[in-house]
Scaffold this motif. Sequence first.
Motif, PDB file in Angstrom:
ATOM      1  N   GLY A  16       1.019  -1.169   0.103  1.00 23.94           N
ATOM      2  CA  GLY A  16      -0.054  -0.073   0.138  1.00 23.94           C
ATOM      3  C   GLY A  16       0.747   1.042   0.216  1.00 23.94           C
ATOM      4  N   ILE A  17       0.348   2.419   0.357  1.00 22.43           N
ATOM      5  CA  ILE A  17       0.908   3.583   0.379  1.00 22.43           C
ATOM      6  C   ILE A  17       2.131   3.533   1.363  1.00 22.43           C
ATOM      7  CG2 ILE A  17       0.810   6.082   0.857  1.00 22.43           C
ATOM      8  CD1 ILE A  17      -2.028   5.845  -0.265  1.00 22.43           C
ATOM      9  N   GLY A  18       1.827   2.767   2.502  1.00 19.75           N
ATOM     10  CA  GLY A  18       3.138   2.749   3.464  1.00 19.75           C
ATOM     11  C   GLY A  18       4.204   2.012   2.989  1.00 19.75           C
ATOM     12  N   GLY A  19       3.767   0.673   2.685  1.00 19.64           N
ATOM     13  CA  GLY A  19       4.700  -0.488   2.195  1.00 19.64           C
ATOM     14  C   GLY A  19       5.410   0.290   1.206  1.00 19.64           C
ATOM     15  N   LEU A  20       5.008   0.702   0.105  1.00 20.37           N
ATOM     16  CA  LEU A  20       5.805   1.479  -1.110  1.00 20.37           C
ATOM     17  C   LEU A  20       6.713   2.324  -0.741  1.00 20.37           C
ATOM     18  CD1 LEU A  20       3.155   1.389  -3.979  1.00 20.37           C
ATOM     19  CD2 LEU A  20       4.976  -0.454  -3.748  1.00 20.37           C
ATOM     20  N   GLU A  44      -6.298   0.024  -7.583  1.00 25.26           N
ATOM     21  CA  GLU A  44      -6.745   1.127  -6.575  1.00 25.26           C
ATOM     22  C   GLU A  44      -8.349   1.127  -6.640  1.00 25.26           C
ATOM     23  OE1 GLU A  44      -6.891   2.152  -3.807  1.00 25.26           O
ATOM     24  OE2 GLU A  44      -4.953   2.140  -2.864  1.00 25.26           O
ATOM     25  N   VAL A  45      -8.861   1.314  -5.719  1.00 29.19           N
ATOM     26  CA  VAL A  45     -10.347   1.905  -5.841  1.00 29.19           C
ATOM     27  C   VAL A  45     -10.543   3.434  -6.398  1.00 29.19           C
ATOM     28  CG1 VAL A  45     -11.388   0.349  -4.138  1.00 29.19           C
ATOM     29  CG2 VAL A  45     -10.390   2.641  -3.501  1.00 29.19           C
ATOM     30  N   GLY A  46     -11.494   3.631  -7.135  1.00 26.15           N
ATOM     31  CA  GLY A  46     -11.742   5.050  -7.509  1.00 26.15           C
ATOM     32  C   GLY A  46     -12.181   5.882  -6.469  1.00 26.15           C
ATOM     33  N   ALA A  47     -10.932   6.391  -5.745  1.00 19.61           N
ATOM     34  CA  ALA A  47     -11.179   7.357  -4.838  1.00 19.61           C
ATOM     35  C   ALA A  47      -9.911   8.065  -4.730  1.00 19.61           C
ATOM     36  CB  ALA A  47     -11.521   6.616  -3.618  1.00 19.61           C
ATOM     37  N   GLY A  48     -10.147   9.258  -4.055  1.00 25.54           N
ATOM     38  CA  GLY A  48      -8.894  10.224  -3.988  1.00 25.54           C
ATOM     39  C   GLY A  48      -8.330  10.300  -2.510  1.00 25.54           C
ATOM     40  N   LEU A  49      -7.344  11.163  -2.543  1.00 22.47           N
ATOM     41  CA  LEU A  49      -6.578  11.415  -1.304  1.00 22.47           C
ATOM     42  C   LEU A  49      -6.019  12.675  -1.041  1.00 22.47           C
ATOM     43  CD1 LEU A  49      -5.634   8.938   0.761  1.00 22.47           C
ATOM     44  CD2 LEU A  49      -3.351   9.007  -0.469  1.00 22.47           C
ATOM     45  N   VAL A 103      -1.603  18.807  -1.930  1.00 17.81           N
ATOM     46  CA  VAL A 103      -2.033  18.350  -2.997  1.00 17.81           C
ATOM     47  C   VAL A 103      -3.460  17.323  -2.989  1.00 17.81           C
ATOM     48  CG1 VAL A 103      -1.401  16.635  -4.945  1.00 17.81           C
ATOM     49  CG2 VAL A 103      -0.280  18.766  -4.335  1.00 17.81           C
ATOM     50  N   SER A 104      -4.309  17.087  -3.793  1.00 17.45           N
ATOM     51  CA  SER A 104      -5.313  16.302  -3.692  1.00 17.45           C
ATOM     52  C   SER A 104      -5.166  15.397  -5.255  1.00 17.45           C
ATOM     53  CB  SER A 104      -6.679  16.751  -3.612  1.00 17.45           C
ATOM     54  OG  SER A 104      -6.824  17.724  -4.556  1.00 17.45           O
ATOM     55  N   ILE A 105      -5.266  14.146  -4.951  1.00 14.95           N
ATOM     56  CA  ILE A 105      -4.804  13.187  -6.016  1.00 14.95           C
ATOM     57  C   ILE A 105      -5.641  11.758  -5.981  1.00 14.95           C
ATOM     58  CG2 ILE A 105      -2.834  12.156  -4.631  1.00 14.95           C
ATOM     59  CD1 ILE A 105      -1.012  12.277  -7.302  1.00 14.95           C
ATOM     60  N   HIS A 106      -5.762  11.405  -7.137  1.00 14.80           N
ATOM     61  CA  HIS A 106      -6.537  10.134  -7.407  1.00 14.80           C
ATOM     62  C   HIS A 106      -5.680   8.996  -6.613  1.00 14.80           C
ATOM     63  CE1 HIS A 106      -8.729   6.779  -8.778  1.00 14.80           C
ATOM     64  NE2 HIS A 106      -9.402   7.502  -9.485  1.00 14.80           N
ATOM     65  N   ARG A 107      -6.033   8.021  -5.948  1.00 17.28           N
ATOM     66  CA  ARG A 107      -5.120   7.097  -5.183  1.00 17.28           C
ATOM     67  C   ARG A 107      -4.328   6.254  -6.271  1.00 17.28           C
ATOM     68  NH1 ARG A 107      -6.507   5.235   0.422  1.00 17.28           N
ATOM     69  NH2 ARG A 107      -7.748   6.703   0.993  1.00 17.28           N
ATOM     70  N   ALA A 108      -4.967   5.909  -7.492  1.00 14.72           N
ATOM     71  CA  ALA A 108      -4.502   5.217  -8.477  1.00 14.72           C
ATOM     72  C   ALA A 108      -3.139   5.897  -8.989  1.00 14.72           C
ATOM     73  CB  ALA A 108      -5.387   4.937  -9.665  1.00 14.72           C
ATOM     74  N   LEU A 110      -1.358   8.231  -7.328  1.00 18.01           N
ATOM     75  CA  LEU A 110      -0.161   8.175  -6.182  1.00 18.01           C
ATOM     76  C   LEU A 110       0.203   6.724  -6.525  1.00 18.01           C
ATOM     77  CD1 LEU A 110       1.228   9.027  -3.667  1.00 18.01           C
ATOM     78  CD2 LEU A 110      -0.644   8.453  -2.490  1.00 18.01           C
ATOM     79  N   GLN A 111      -0.453   5.843  -6.398  1.00 18.38           N
ATOM     80  CA  GLN A 111       0.185   4.361  -6.526  1.00 18.38           C
ATOM     81  C   GLN A 111       0.905   4.223  -7.813  1.00 18.38           C
ATOM     82  OE1 GLN A 111      -2.407   0.921  -6.987  1.00 18.38           O
ATOM     83  NE2 GLN A 111      -1.985   0.411  -5.028  1.00 18.38           N
ATOM     84  N   ALA A 112       0.596   4.781  -8.819  1.00 10.94           N
ATOM     85  CA  ALA A 112       1.272   4.432 -10.026  1.00 10.94           C
ATOM     86  C   ALA A 112       2.740   5.267 -10.050  1.00 10.94           C
ATOM     87  CB  ALA A 112       0.598   4.973 -11.202  1.00 10.94           C
ATOM     88  N   VAL A 113       2.595   6.424  -9.317  1.00 13.16           N
ATOM     89  CA  VAL A 113       3.964   7.340  -9.305  1.00 13.16           C
ATOM     90  C   VAL A 113       4.845   6.560  -8.357  1.00 13.16           C
ATOM     91  CG1 VAL A 113       4.937   9.102  -8.114  1.00 13.16           C
ATOM     92  CG2 VAL A 113       2.789   9.518  -9.576  1.00 13.16           C
ATOM     93  N   LEU A 114       4.276   5.886  -7.153  1.00 14.15           N
ATOM     94  CA  LEU A 114       5.340   5.183  -6.290  1.00 14.15           C
ATOM     95  C   LEU A 114       5.669   3.727  -7.000  1.00 14.15           C
ATOM     96  CD1 LEU A 114       2.961   5.350  -2.978  1.00 14.15           C
ATOM     97  CD2 LEU A 114       5.277   6.604  -3.469  1.00 14.15           C
ATOM     98  N   LEU A 115       4.837   3.216  -7.780  1.00 11.28           N
ATOM     99  CA  LEU A 115       5.401   1.839  -8.495  1.00 11.28           C
ATOM    100  C   LEU A 115       6.208   2.209  -9.297  1.00 11.28           C
ATOM    101  CD1 LEU A 115       1.876  -0.156  -8.605  1.00 11.28           C
ATOM    102  CD2 LEU A 115       3.983  -0.820  -7.349  1.00 11.28           C
ATOM    103  N   ARG A 116       6.027   3.172 -10.217  1.00 11.95           N
ATOM    104  CA  ARG A 116       7.256   3.689 -11.259  1.00 11.95           C
ATOM    105  C   ARG A 116       8.683   3.658 -10.615  1.00 11.95           C
ATOM    106  NH1 ARG A 116       2.947   6.295 -14.140  1.00 11.95           N
ATOM    107  NH2 ARG A 116       3.429   8.277 -13.109  1.00 11.95           N
ATOM    108  N   ALA A 117       8.442   4.311  -9.365  1.00 12.36           N
ATOM    109  CA  ALA A 117      10.064   4.418  -8.904  1.00 12.36           C
ATOM    110  C   ALA A 117      10.347   3.119  -8.081  1.00 12.36           C
ATOM    111  CB  ALA A 117       9.654   5.466  -7.633  1.00 12.36           C
ATOM    112  N   VAL A 118       9.647   2.318  -7.685  1.00 10.46           N
ATOM    113  CA  VAL A 118       9.709   0.891  -6.924  1.00 10.46           C
ATOM    114  C   VAL A 118      10.414   0.144  -8.407  1.00 10.46           C
ATOM    115  CG1 VAL A 118       8.871  -1.122  -6.631  1.00 10.46           C
ATOM    116  CG2 VAL A 118       8.428   0.686  -5.262  1.00 10.46           C
TER     117      VAL A 118
END
Length: 396
Positions: A16-20, A44-49, A103-108, A110-118
């Motif tokens: 998740g966001i913490g683990g990545l 990720e579910v269609g929700a924001g953060l 910043v407000s952002i779609h969770r998907a 944020l996750q994609a940004v983290l995954l690309r870096a991973v």
Amino acid sequence: MSAADQARPITIIGAGIGGLTAALALADRGFAVDIFERAPQMQEVGAGLQLSPNALRVLGRLGLMKDLLVHGARAREVILRRAFTGRPIASVPVVASDGMPYVSIHRADLQAVLLRAVDRSPAITLHLGATLQALTPARGGLDLWFISGEGRHRLQASLVVGADGVRSSIARRLGLAAATPSGAIAWRGYVSRDNGGGPPPGITAWLGPRRHAVAYPISGGRETNLVLIEPMKRTTLADPAGLAYRFRSWDRQLTSMIAAAGDMTGWPLNVVPPDRPWRHLDDRLILIGDAAHAMLPYAAQGAGMAIEDAAVLADALARAPSRSAALAHYEAERRPRIAKVRRRVAFHQRVYHLPWPLDLARDAALSLRSPDSLRDDLSWLYDWRPPAESDDRETI
Ligand SMILES: Cc1cc2nc3c(=O)[nH]c(=O)nc-3n(C[C@H](O)[C@H](O)[C@H](O)COP(=O)(O)OP(=O)(O)OC[C@H]3O[C@@H](n4cnc5c(N)ncnc54)[C@H](O)[C@@H]3O)c2cc1C
């Protein structure tokens, strides 16, 4: 940490966001990392953060800011409005004193940004479709048992970071008290700007008796994310259609968005008891994020706290002479901060949901406050800084 411990990869459970973020922060400090995630694909579910400046500072240090700002929408303030009339009560500035954005952002996104870096990091290996089933102490570490498409397999780990969320199976296996229902439910949905419009740019919260609603732009402003929070009754989940009815007399701008959002998804809100221990099995396992301290989302800080945890843990492991000293330092840094954020959440819960006529007193008090004094109330939260790498030579 000892040379032997440092040479072995750190095992993270949960991407998740913490683990990545923990994987990226640890790799940044020279550690090799294995992450195990039960989902076979990252969805990720269609929700924001909402990501506040304290969290963005960590992600910025990891080199992700540019990418995040492409997908996120910057906010200068959160506008508080009365539930029924929509009349503004106050505008709370949210940009940090050093200019770090909110910043407000779609969770998907944020996750994609983290995954690309991973993916870019040679130090990190992500194992998808691997569910942790059991963990037992073993000589020099822990034995972890996973179930995946290829069956059951065992892995030896030297240090495990439990980032498996509010329903943490690690916590269950350790026999810790489970997360408890808070008595509230959050309904999440989103509206495209072309279909039903949205609030003015920025973040808007409507405050009403026992309920509140929040709307903010995501997907670079093309969509508005909508969150409605209300008391959870036994029948609430079975009645998403009744949602529009329960909010029917609220501000028209909000009710038209609820209508345009269609079926919203209900999330019963659970919280982790504040006294849950974080260090386990002779300091071979540490909990972070929601697994350690899931809280109500009334200050929009759950993911922010998981991101801060990641930065503090990586720094402590890089600098402390031993694993135990690192985890003790992590806990000493994080406990007071999490407790303070929880107090702020409890304050928002009380103040947001005041009934008439107490809400009138709240609104009068807030309208007398200058934006600067409202910003000062939150500077301890938003001006937080992750430990600096330049301190590396110092020992904890
Ligand atoms: C309605 C709502 C609105 C919110 N809004 C905000 C906001 O605006 N800002 C903010 O900062 N926070 C917000 N939060 C809180 C935020 O969503 C969480 O705090 C955050 O997602 C926690 O991240 P995490 O990585 O700890 O856990 P999670 O994101 O839950 O990740 C846990 C991961 O572990 C995996 N996992 C679980 N068990 C296993 C296992 N046995 N083996 C392998 N993998 C496993 C899961 O599949 C998952 O990928 C909100 C929460 C809610 C409910």
